[in-house]
Design a protein around this motif. Sequence first.
Motif, short mmCIF file in Angstrom:
data_model
loop_
_atom_site.label_atom_id
_atom_site.label_comp_id
_atom_site.label_asym_id
_atom_site.label_seq_id
_atom_site.Cartn_x
_atom_site.Cartn_y
_atom_site.Cartn_z
N THR B 148 -20.04 -28.92 -10.73
CA THR B 148 -19.61 -26.98 -11.18
C THR B 148 -20.23 -26.63 -12.80
OG1 THR B 148 -18.55 -26.83 -9.71
CG2 THR B 148 -18.21 -24.77 -11.21
N TYR B 149 -18.97 -27.69 -13.21
CA TYR B 149 -19.33 -27.79 -15.36
C TYR B 149 -20.81 -28.13 -15.88
CZ TYR B 149 -14.20 -26.52 -16.16
OH TYR B 149 -13.36 -25.69 -15.54
N GLN B 151 -22.95 -27.16 -14.46
CA GLN B 151 -24.53 -26.16 -14.52
C GLN B 151 -23.67 -25.26 -15.43
OE1 GLN B 151 -26.53 -25.83 -12.29
NE2 GLN B 151 -27.34 -24.14 -13.79
N LEU B 152 -22.52 -25.23 -16.00
CA LEU B 152 -21.95 -23.91 -16.28
C LEU B 152 -22.48 -24.31 -17.86
CD1 LEU B 152 -17.87 -23.86 -15.68
CD2 LEU B 152 -20.20 -21.58 -15.86
N SER B 154 -25.21 -26.29 -18.95
CA SER B 154 -26.04 -26.41 -19.21
C SER B 154 -27.30 -25.19 -20.02
CB SER B 154 -27.04 -26.61 -17.18
OG SER B 154 -26.72 -24.94 -16.67
N ALA B 155 -26.78 -24.37 -20.16
CA ALA B 155 -27.71 -23.35 -21.16
C ALA B 155 -27.80 -23.48 -22.25
CB ALA B 155 -26.97 -22.33 -21.06
N SER B 156 -26.52 -24.61 -22.58
CA SER B 156 -26.43 -24.82 -24.08
C SER B 156 -27.42 -25.96 -23.81
CB SER B 156 -25.23 -25.61 -24.23
OG SER B 156 -24.91 -26.15 -25.37
N ARG B 157 -27.56 -25.99 -25.83
CA ARG B 157 -28.64 -27.05 -26.22
C ARG B 157 -28.14 -28.40 -26.71
NH1 ARG B 157 -31.36 -23.26 -30.48
NH2 ARG B 157 -30.12 -21.30 -29.29
N LEU B 210 -14.76 -24.04 -5.09
CA LEU B 210 -14.73 -22.88 -6.27
C LEU B 210 -16.14 -22.87 -6.12
CD1 LEU B 210 -11.57 -23.80 -8.53
CD2 LEU B 210 -11.89 -21.18 -7.99
N PHE B 214 -18.54 -20.53 -6.49
CA PHE B 214 -19.38 -19.61 -7.77
C PHE B 214 -20.24 -20.52 -7.89
CE2 PHE B 214 -14.43 -19.04 -9.18
CZ PHE B 214 -14.91 -17.59 -8.93
N SER B 217 -23.48 -17.51 -9.07
CA SER B 217 -23.07 -16.84 -9.20
C SER B 217 -24.22 -17.43 -10.96
CB SER B 217 -22.22 -16.19 -9.74
OG SER B 217 -21.43 -15.70 -8.73
N ILE B 218 -23.40 -18.74 -11.43
CA ILE B 218 -24.04 -19.16 -12.46
C ILE B 218 -24.84 -19.75 -12.38
CG2 ILE B 218 -23.41 -21.28 -13.94
CD1 ILE B 218 -20.51 -22.34 -12.06
N LEU B 219 -26.11 -19.52 -11.59
CA LEU B 219 -27.08 -19.95 -11.44
C LEU B 219 -28.00 -18.68 -12.18
CD1 LEU B 219 -28.34 -22.22 -8.35
CD2 LEU B 219 -28.88 -22.94 -10.54
N GLY B 221 -26.50 -16.05 -12.51
CA GLY B 221 -26.37 -15.14 -13.85
C GLY B 221 -26.59 -15.81 -15.49
#
Lengths: 262, 221, 50
Positions: B148-149, B151-152, B154-157, B210, B214, B217-219, B221
């Motif tokens: 979960t975390y 994926q949360l 993952s957008a960060s460089r 959880l 969620f 939504s993470i994928l 969003g």
Amino acid sequence: MESKGYRWSRRAVGFVALLLVAATVVLGLWITPPDVVQGQLVRLIYVHPPVAWVAYLAYGVTSICSVLYLWKRTRNLKWDLLAASSAEVGVIFTGLTLITGSIWGRPAWGVWWTWDARLTTTALLFVLYLGYLALRRVPADNHQRAVRSAIAGLIAFIDVPIVHQSVVWWRTLHQSATVLNATLSPKIHGEMAMTLLLGFIAFTFVYVWMLMHRYQIADMEQSVLDVELEQLIEERQREPETYSDQTVLTQDVDQIDQPSKV
Amino acid sequence: MWRDALLIAAKDLKIELRSKVTMNQILPFAFVVLIVFAFALDTSPGTLAKVAPGLFWLAVLFSSVFGVDRAVAIETNDSAGEGLLAYGVDPGGIFLGKVISVFVQLFLLEIFLLLGVVVLYGPKIGGLPLMAISAFFATLGLCAAGVTYSQLASASRAKQTLLPLLLVPVASPVLLAGTKAWQDAFSTAASLGDPWLRLLIVFAVVYLALGAIFFGSILEG
Amino acid sequence: MNGYVEAGYLAVLGVLAGYSALLLGRSRKMKKALLPVKVKEKRSEPGPTE
């Protein structure tokens, strides 16, 4: 933009907060009597528990706002900005909780730190929400950032009781009387109880003022980003081919690409 | 959802079989951690044996950070995850699939690591049923929270630095409860009614729920 | 008193004052940053009539 009513209520809250904190300090440092057991040290009771209470209040607000954003019927970017603002203020107050606790612990227990359940939970809470704020700095579009941070905020809050329960079991054998138990004891002097209550109210006002201010800043930053984006789109639609305009455009795009500070 | 989960898990495990990242990089790393713990502590007999459960779970926690990061990176590189969604794969299934795949890898790693701990630190192990069951739920919880975390973040460089900051405080109850459960297992008081085992089960169930709720939504969003 | 009490109060008041100052500074900066945006909008209005 900021409405007049918002500005005046913010100033009123700020003024009241200032007065109440001043009163708490004067009462706490000079008017109230020293304690029989703790002596002068008891004066820290007027700041430490109120500061800790505000930290928990702030995280509670963050979680409620996160839920309100995730729930589609109440979805509004305002909740996201409010959650972020509250978390930032909460981290400041958690830091203060740790600092004042440490300052109190040194003369009272003889150590700067003890592996008490409450202390350990607070330290982990501090790191958890630092992580939340770090996640918010990741560049993404508004909705994506809002969804991800709302989920992170919610998970962090759900994690708190699990963390707390685990450290309570861990420390059962070493559990010493914690600060809050002392405040709840009925032996506390009337004057002292009043000052303590005043401290809770004063720091809650400080929190509300900071939250209003921080939210205002987040809102302005957001509208700057939105206006910049609108202008970009407009410029692109109007003059698509001039060379000079395109260089301006790429500069603007670079600016927007940077991590937002919201 | 379960069919999707098994498909994703099989795909990820096949990727692991071919690339051998966990085998060739994460497992050796975990062994190095075991060795440098001995440098940091004391090698006199008894000391390492006493803290062996804690060191084991710390090494597992570090390894899990790499494991979940790897599992999510497979999909985020080239936006493969969006492709999966476009094919109509259930997001909850993707989550469970990732958890299963990391779980299998991490559990195998733990078996090898346990051999290392026994050889290097020489603790008196016992209470095998409690050990195995608590390891099962601890690993499950770690994988669920970790995926979960991951994926949360993952957008960060800067996700290599962001993920540990997010995951380690959240997973700290697993480290604590896993260590305590194993200490109980090693002592004579081993029973399956161990409160630490209950905490591990609660953690695993909460984070599986959880994540399954969620992850979509993470994928998207 | 005993040094610790003063240090505690100073820490709380100092950190809160510092953070408030930071907020006020950032808020002023943002208000300034929003101003030129408004000017630009006004300037672009007569654009199509040219």
